[in-house]
Every structure is written in C-alpha cells, then in structure tokens.
Motif scaffolding. Structure first.
Motif, PDB file in Angstrom:
ATOM      1  N   LYS A   1      43.237 -12.085  -2.050  1.00  0.00           N
ATOM      2  CA  LYS A   1      43.113 -12.400  -3.123  1.00  0.00           C
ATOM      3  C   LYS A   1      43.434 -13.697  -4.059  1.00  0.00           C
ATOM      4  CE  LYS A   1      42.905  -6.755  -4.082  1.00  0.00           C
ATOM      5  NZ  LYS A   1      44.354  -5.703  -4.699  1.00  0.00           N
ATOM      6  N   LYS A   2      44.160 -13.699  -3.142  1.00  0.00           N
ATOM      7  CA  LYS A   2      45.112 -15.391  -3.059  1.00  0.00           C
ATOM      8  C   LYS A   2      44.949 -16.243  -2.542  1.00  0.00           C
ATOM      9  CE  LYS A   2      49.253 -17.850  -5.023  1.00  0.00           C
ATOM     10  NZ  LYS A   2      49.319 -18.482  -6.658  1.00  0.00           N
ATOM     11  N   ILE A   3      44.919 -17.563  -2.451  1.00  0.00           N
ATOM     12  CA  ILE A   3      44.763 -18.738  -2.207  1.00  0.00           C
ATOM     13  C   ILE A   3      45.717 -19.772  -2.115  1.00  0.00           C
ATOM     14  CG2 ILE A   3      43.536 -20.751  -0.410  1.00  0.00           C
ATOM     15  CD1 ILE A   3      40.750 -18.903  -0.807  1.00  0.00           C
TER      16      ILE A   3
ATOM     17  N   ALA B   1      53.711 -19.833   0.864  1.00  0.00           N
ATOM     18  CA  ALA B   1      52.440 -19.166   0.459  1.00  0.00           C
ATOM     19  C   ALA B   1      53.239 -17.786   0.885  1.00  0.00           C
ATOM     20  CB  ALA B   1      51.891 -19.341   1.794  1.00  0.00           C
ATOM     21  N   ILE B   2      54.483 -17.748   1.373  1.00  0.00           N
ATOM     22  CA  ILE B   2      54.592 -16.189   1.521  1.00  0.00           C
ATOM     23  C   ILE B   2      55.416 -15.660   0.077  1.00  0.00           C
ATOM     24  CG2 ILE B   2      56.341 -15.159   2.566  1.00  0.00           C
ATOM     25  CD1 ILE B   2      56.013 -16.146   5.155  1.00  0.00           C
ATOM     26  N   GLU B   3      56.384 -17.352  -0.321  1.00  0.00           N
ATOM     27  CA  GLU B   3      56.854 -16.907  -1.420  1.00  0.00           C
ATOM     28  C   GLU B   3      55.809 -16.346  -2.569  1.00  0.00           C
ATOM     29  OE1 GLU B   3      58.811 -20.461  -2.679  1.00  0.00           O
ATOM     30  OE2 GLU B   3      61.022 -19.799  -0.997  1.00  0.00           O
ATOM     31  N   ARG B   4      55.140 -16.267  -2.270  1.00  0.00           N
ATOM     32  CA  ARG B   4      54.016 -16.082  -3.554  1.00  0.00           C
ATOM     33  C   ARG B   4      52.919 -15.418  -3.505  1.00  0.00           C
ATOM     34  NH1 ARG B   4      55.569 -20.878  -3.517  1.00  0.00           N
ATOM     35  NH2 ARG B   4      55.340 -22.999  -5.363  1.00  0.00           N
ATOM     36  N   GLY B   5      53.074 -14.783  -2.344  1.00  0.00           N
ATOM     37  CA  GLY B   5      52.137 -13.520  -1.814  1.00  0.00           C
ATOM     38  C   GLY B   5      51.069 -13.834  -1.541  1.00  0.00           C
ATOM     39  N   ALA B   6      50.186 -15.151  -0.696  1.00  0.00           N
ATOM     40  CA  ALA B   6      49.078 -15.462  -0.696  1.00  0.00           C
ATOM     41  C   ALA B   6      48.538 -15.155   0.542  1.00  0.00           C
ATOM     42  CB  ALA B   6      48.907 -16.897   0.152  1.00  0.00           C
ATOM     43  N   ASP B   7      47.112 -14.289   0.267  1.00  0.00           N
ATOM     44  CA  ASP B   7      46.470 -13.802   1.882  1.00  0.00           C
ATOM     45  C   ASP B   7      45.817 -15.222   2.823  1.00  0.00           C
ATOM     46  OD1 ASP B   7      46.830 -11.267   0.338  1.00  0.00           O
ATOM     47  OD2 ASP B   7      45.687 -11.533  -1.130  1.00  0.00           O
TER      48      ASP B   7
ATOM     49  N   GLU C   1      39.953 -25.835  -5.654  1.00  0.00           N
ATOM     50  CA  GLU C   1      39.260 -25.453  -7.637  1.00  0.00           C
ATOM     51  C   GLU C   1      37.720 -24.809  -7.559  1.00  0.00           C
ATOM     52  OE1 GLU C   1      40.378 -28.854  -9.279  1.00  0.00           O
ATOM     53  OE2 GLU C   1      42.528 -28.824  -9.369  1.00  0.00           O
ATOM     54  N   TYR C   2      37.419 -25.276  -6.465  1.00  0.00           N
ATOM     55  CA  TYR C   2      35.926 -25.143  -5.978  1.00  0.00           C
ATOM     56  C   TYR C   2      35.526 -23.280  -6.063  1.00  0.00           C
ATOM     57  CZ  TYR C   2      31.551 -23.948  -3.758  1.00  0.00           C
ATOM     58  OH  TYR C   2      30.373 -23.622  -3.505  1.00  0.00           O
ATOM     59  N   LEU C   3      36.210 -22.785  -5.000  1.00  0.00           N
ATOM     60  CA  LEU C   3      36.303 -21.490  -4.861  1.00  0.00           C
ATOM     61  C   LEU C   3      36.772 -20.768  -5.780  1.00  0.00           C
ATOM     62  CD1 LEU C   3      38.733 -21.792  -0.854  1.00  0.00           C
ATOM     63  CD2 LEU C   3      35.552 -21.332  -1.907  1.00  0.00           C
ATOM     64  N   ALA C   4      38.120 -21.006  -6.377  1.00  0.00           N
ATOM     65  CA  ALA C   4      38.978 -20.679  -7.851  1.00  0.00           C
ATOM     66  C   ALA C   4      37.316 -20.298  -8.505  1.00  0.00           C
ATOM     67  CB  ALA C   4      39.503 -21.136  -8.238  1.00  0.00           C
ATOM     68  N   THR C   5      36.414 -21.590  -8.930  1.00  0.00           N
ATOM     69  CA  THR C   5      34.477 -21.299  -9.728  1.00  0.00           C
ATOM     70  C   THR C   5      33.669 -20.256  -9.901  1.00  0.00           C
ATOM     71  OG1 THR C   5      34.152 -22.977  -9.477  1.00  0.00           O
ATOM     72  CG2 THR C   5      35.839 -23.149 -10.615  1.00  0.00           C
ATOM     73  N   GLN C   6      34.000 -20.250  -8.087  1.00  0.00           N
ATOM     74  CA  GLN C   6      33.034 -19.268  -8.095  1.00  0.00           C
ATOM     75  C   GLN C   6      33.494 -18.163  -7.231  1.00  0.00           C
ATOM     76  OE1 GLN C   6      29.732 -21.073  -7.323  1.00  0.00           O
ATOM     77  NE2 GLN C   6      31.258 -22.132  -8.106  1.00  0.00           N
ATOM     78  N   PHE C   7      34.417 -17.322  -6.996  1.00  0.00           N
ATOM     79  CA  PHE C   7      34.509 -16.077  -7.170  1.00  0.00           C
ATOM     80  C   PHE C   7      35.912 -15.876  -7.378  1.00  0.00           C
ATOM     81  CE2 PHE C   7      33.435 -17.801  -2.679  1.00  0.00           C
ATOM     82  CZ  PHE C   7      31.728 -17.572  -2.716  1.00  0.00           C
ATOM     83  N   ASP C   8      35.958 -14.982  -7.900  1.00  0.00           N
ATOM     84  CA  ASP C   8      37.486 -13.858  -7.885  1.00  0.00           C
ATOM     85  C   ASP C   8      39.037 -13.825  -7.101  1.00  0.00           C
ATOM     86  OD1 ASP C   8      38.686 -12.710  -9.807  1.00  0.00           O
ATOM     87  OD2 ASP C   8      38.387 -10.520  -8.924  1.00  0.00           O
ATOM     88  N   LEU C   9      39.255 -15.234  -7.456  1.00  0.00           N
ATOM     89  CA  LEU C   9      40.614 -15.839  -6.242  1.00  0.00           C
ATOM     90  C   LEU C   9      41.128 -16.385  -7.033  1.00  0.00           C
ATOM     91  CD1 LEU C   9      38.160 -16.817  -3.328  1.00  0.00           C
ATOM     92  CD2 LEU C   9      39.868 -15.140  -3.235  1.00  0.00           C
ATOM     93  N   GLU C  10      42.236 -16.031  -6.856  1.00  0.00           N
ATOM     94  CA  GLU C  10      43.913 -16.935  -7.604  1.00  0.00           C
ATOM     95  C   GLU C  10      43.954 -17.936  -6.338  1.00  0.00           C
ATOM     96  OE1 GLU C  10      48.030 -16.603  -8.802  1.00  0.00           O
ATOM     97  OE2 GLU C  10      47.255 -14.643  -8.396  1.00  0.00           O
ATOM     98  N   VAL C  11      43.992 -19.288  -6.773  1.00  0.00           N
ATOM     99  CA  VAL C  11      43.886 -20.177  -5.397  1.00  0.00           C
ATOM    100  C   VAL C  11      45.277 -21.354  -6.547  1.00  0.00           C
ATOM    101  CG1 VAL C  11      42.959 -22.490  -4.417  1.00  0.00           C
ATOM    102  CG2 VAL C  11      41.729 -20.754  -5.097  1.00  0.00           C
ATOM    103  N   GLU C  12      46.116 -21.656  -5.860  1.00  0.00           N
ATOM    104  CA  GLU C  12      47.572 -22.424  -6.231  1.00  0.00           C
ATOM    105  C   GLU C  12      47.454 -23.677  -4.804  1.00  0.00           C
ATOM    106  OE1 GLU C  12      51.454 -22.403  -7.226  1.00  0.00           O
ATOM    107  OE2 GLU C  12      50.946 -20.209  -6.217  1.00  0.00           O
TER     108      GLU C  12
END
Length: 251
Positions: A36-38, A52-58, A232-243
C-alpha cells in the motif's frame, strides 16, 4: 496492490531482461505480499530503511540495491544488518539499476536532461543496446560559468568544473552516477561538454587534452530524479501512497 502485480508492471515498463547489469533487477528481498505504501530513494542504506520503517512502508524502491557482482556473497556485517531490518519488518526491497538509467522518460539521464533543459538526441553509443550515456544540446549556447550555475541552481550543489578552453557549450553528453569513463567517447564525437556524477584522476587530463569541458555534479545528486519520477508515476497508475526520501550524500 499485490506485490506480483507491481513487479510484473515494473518488468514490462523497465525491461530489465534487455540489459546486462551488475546486479539483479526487480525484487531483491521479499516482504509482505500486499503493498500500500512505497518509499523511494537512491540507495537502500540503513538510514533509508529506518525512514521507511518509521513511515510504515510495505516496500522500498531504489536505484542502488544489493547483491552486486564481485562483492562478498556472505550475509555478514553491514549487509546482514540491512537485510535483517527488512526481514524483521516484512518490507520488500525492489531495485532497478541500469534499466532505470536508460528509460527514455523516467530514467536518470532523461530526468536530469529535462531538469537542465537538455533534450536527448541519441545514445552516445548508438550501436550498443545497453548504452547508458546520451548526447543532446542546449537550446541556447552557454558559457562554462553559466552552465555550472545552472547545474548548481537545479541540483542544489556546486559541481566540480574543468574548463578546457573558452568555447561555448552547444552540445552536451551526459551519464548520471559514475560515468566519467565516457568522456573520451564524447570527445571523439566533437561534443563541447561532458557531465556526469563523479571524476577520476585521469578524467581531468582527458578534458584538458581533448578540449572538452567537464562537469561532475555528484553521483547521488545526479541520480535522485529517476527513482523519484518512477515513484510518482506508480502513484498515478495505482492506488499506492509513494514518498521519496532523499538521504543526504555529498558524493
């Protein structure tokens, strides 16, 4: 989003199977199957993993991952600590090296060129399908001093500059990261200036003796933009939170 769907999409987009590389491209360390989050970044350092751990990234998506050719294959020391952190938090590590450098839109070279107002005309090695260096030109010729100022303003750091004469810069060849060895090929094609991330001792002699201006703007600084654009591209293509997280590196 399922991890398998994400990896399949990235494989189709970046086509790592077409490029001979120094490391495995794609999924390097397996984590949870649902993403869900990258977090994206240049290098999968311990600092980036902790962020990434602090932000709960998968998942962590980077340009510089692990398992490089020629390195010690044992999982000890720094490598062990990094992988241990990933496994303990079930985080996927996904990395694309040369495939991300050469992508015509999202790649490091394309993104750096766009940032500096350089349009890619062709690869510097048109005969090589894996060519990572490219050639382009400036819309308006610039002096060495003005081009250096442009680089500093856009990248946020002053480049190492070697002016090899007083000729204006019209044509530029570039390769992000550690691409200094391409300067001789650029000089042989009559290009005015060569830009990369790093410099070697012999690079300055090549610049001076072949009258090609040289700029080294930092390995990290020149390679921030591809992985950021990919995220940023992935965030526009899929339901993903990307930072994108920029871990400071002066090199």
């Amino acid at each position: 989003m399922k991890r398998t769907k994400l990896i399949n999409h990235l494989t189709e987009l970046l086509k790592p199977f077409q490029i001979s590389d120094y490391c495995p491209n794609g999924l390097q360390v397996e984590g949870k199957s649902e993403i869900k989050k990258i977090v994206t970044g240049v290098t999968a350092s311990h600092a980036l993993i902790d962020a990434a751990i602090e932000r709960g990234a998968d998942a962590i998506l980077v340009h510089h991952g692990y398992f490089w050719k020629g390195e010690d294959q044992t999982i000890t020391g720094m490598k062990k600590r990094r992988i241990q952190r990933l496994l303990a938090h079930d985080i996927n590590l996904i990395a694309y090296h040369l495939p991300l450098d050469v992508h015509p839109e999202l790649g490091n070279n394309a993104q750096l060129g766009a940032l500096l107002g350089l349009d890619i005309e062709r690869p510097l090695e048109p005969w090589n399908k894996s060519s990572v260096a490219v050639k382009g030109k400036l819309a308006t010729p610039m002096s060495v001093e003005d081009f250096a100022i442009l680089i500093e303003n856009k990248l946020g750091r002053a480049p190492l500059v070697n002016a090899a004469g007083d000729h204006l810069i019209k044509t530029v060849a570039w390769c992000t990261g550690g691409g200094q060895s391409f300067i001789d090929l650029a000089a042989s094609q009559g290009i005015d200036a060569y830009l990369t991330g790093e410099a070697s001792e012999q690079t300055i002699h090549s610049s001076n003796e072949q009258s090609i201006h040289f700029f080294a703007a930092g390995h990290h600084a020149t390679e921030r933009y591809g992985v950021k654009a990919l995220g940023e591209y992935l965030a526009t293509q899929f339901d993903l939170e990307v930072e994108f997280i920029d871990i400071h590196n002066p090199v």
